[in-house]
Design an enzyme around this catalytic site. Structure first.
Site, PDB file in Angstrom:
ATOM      1  N   ASN A 251       0.880  -1.165   0.000  1.00 28.41           N
ATOM      2  CA  ASN A 251       0.000   0.000   0.000  1.00 28.41           C
ATOM      3  C   ASN A 251       0.920   1.218   0.000  1.00 28.41           C
ATOM      4  OD1 ASN A 251      -2.127  -1.807   0.417  1.00 28.41           O
ATOM      5  ND2 ASN A 251      -2.049  -1.555   2.627  1.00 28.41           N
TER       6      ASN A 251
ATOM      7  N   GLY B 112      -4.253   3.315   1.529  1.00 27.66           N
ATOM      8  CA  GLY B 112      -4.365   2.677   2.836  1.00 27.66           C
ATOM      9  C   GLY B 112      -3.051   2.498   3.572  1.00 27.66           C
ATOM     10  N   ALA B 113      -1.991   3.177   3.115  1.00 30.72           N
ATOM     11  CA  ALA B 113      -0.701   3.047   3.798  1.00 30.72           C
ATOM     12  C   ALA B 113      -0.812   3.602   5.214  1.00 30.72           C
ATOM     13  CB  ALA B 113       0.397   3.774   3.023  1.00 30.72           C
TER      14      ALA B 113
ATOM     15  N   HIS C  78       6.915   0.316   1.928  1.00 32.69           N
ATOM     16  CA  HIS C  78       7.072  -1.006   2.549  1.00 32.69           C
ATOM     17  C   HIS C  78       6.090  -1.991   1.921  1.00 32.69           C
ATOM     18  CE1 HIS C  78       3.766   0.845   4.749  1.00 32.69           C
ATOM     19  NE2 HIS C  78       3.394  -0.358   5.139  1.00 32.69           N
TER      20      HIS C  78
ATOM     21  N   GLN D 205       4.086  -5.772   2.688  1.00 36.54           N
ATOM     22  CA  GLN D 205       3.664  -6.582   3.826  1.00 36.54           C
ATOM     23  C   GLN D 205       3.306  -7.992   3.387  1.00 36.54           C
ATOM     24  OE1 GLN D 205       0.920  -4.301   6.542  1.00 36.54           O
ATOM     25  NE2 GLN D 205       1.113  -2.767   4.921  1.00 36.54           N
TER      26      GLN D 205
ATOM     27  N   CYS E  86      -5.136 -22.754 -19.200  1.00 33.17           N
ATOM     28  CA  CYS E  86      -5.225 -21.730 -18.160  1.00 33.17           C
ATOM     29  C   CYS E  86      -5.784 -20.426 -18.744  1.00 33.17           C
ATOM     30  CB  CYS E  86      -3.834 -21.503 -17.579  1.00 33.17           C
ATOM     31  SG  CYS E  86      -3.645 -20.022 -16.576  1.00 33.17           S
TER      32      CYS E  86
ATOM     33  N   HIS F  88       3.716 -20.329 -17.444  1.00 29.75           N
ATOM     34  CA  HIS F  88       2.822 -20.610 -16.324  1.00 29.75           C
ATOM     35  C   HIS F  88       3.629 -20.986 -15.082  1.00 29.75           C
ATOM     36  CE1 HIS F  88      -1.162 -21.773 -14.726  1.00 29.75           C
ATOM     37  NE2 HIS F  88      -0.421 -22.522 -13.937  1.00 29.75           N
TER      38      HIS F  88
ATOM     39  N   PHE G 253     -22.624   3.100  -5.993  1.00 27.53           N
ATOM     40  CA  PHE G 253     -22.882   2.149  -7.072  1.00 27.53           C
ATOM     41  C   PHE G 253     -21.975   0.936  -6.947  1.00 27.53           C
ATOM     42  CE2 PHE G 253     -21.940   0.383 -11.263  1.00 27.53           C
ATOM     43  CZ  PHE G 253     -23.216   0.030 -11.671  1.00 27.53           C
TER      44      PHE G 253
END
Length: 191
Positions: A23, A29-30, A36, A38, A61, A102, A166
């Site tokens: 983030n 949302g840091a 960094h 996480q 796939c 893959h 929405f």
């Protein structure tokens, strides 16, 4: 470092999934100001990841097929990885980075593939930074801890818009930037 942590977690039978994410910026949302990444280990596989594993399973796939169909929106490519704006991008300038071959996760990739993936990720972030002038963003890494059908990848999500009524009411997201235009703008950025 995160490869060592993923390797250790893969040996713990209680851990079913480990979510690696970044983030960057308040809108993303840091919770702390410096850059960094996480890693959070879970005792279950999230439903979203299960759906991606199902899409990766079978004769062909869905992510491997996507690599063929997304050629028009490629913004960076090297021998082992590709970065593109997905056809149904949920967010303006959203970028996905996938290994060309893959692979179920970081632990299933050889050194050359890891390096190519890292270069594609770095190039994508540099292009976003130049075009959008240091936007807040999230990176979500979709990677299994153990061999599975999943086609691992990273999703880079610039935080330029706000989800509202929405989106919450329908689980459909309005993207005001046409993916082809986003790809054209990002591809034009020289790094």
């Amino acid at each position: 470092m995160f490869l060592r942590r993923l390797h250790t977690l893969s040996k713990d039978g209680k851990i079913k999934y480990a979510q690696l994410f970044k983030n960057d910026g308040i809108r993303a949302g840091a919770s702390i100001s410096h850059s960094h990444t996480q890693l959070i280990a879970l005792p279950y596989i999230p439903k979203l990841v299960s759906r991606m594993e199902a899409a990766s399973a079978g004769r062909r796939c869905a992510f491997c097929k996507m690599l063929e169909s997304e050629r028009a929106r490629i913004i960076f490519e090297n021998n082992t990885a590709i970065a593109f704006v997905p056809y149904a991008a949920r967010f303006p300038y959203e970028i996905w980075v996938l290994p060309k071959r893959h692979s179920w996760g970081f632990l299933g990739m050889d050194n050359a593939s890891l390096q190519g993936f890292a270069r594609a990720l770095k190039a994508s972030l540099q292009k976003l930074d130049k075009l959008l002038k240091n936007p807040d963003y999230n990176i979500v890494y979709c990677s299994s801890l153990r061999k599975s059908a999943l086609h691992m990848h990273a999703e880079i999500i610039p935080r330029l818009t706000t989800l509202a009524g929405f989106e919450f009411g329908t689980e459909a997201i309005i993207n005001p930037v046409v993916p082809e235009q986003a790809a054209k703008s990002l591809k034009a950025i020289k790094i």
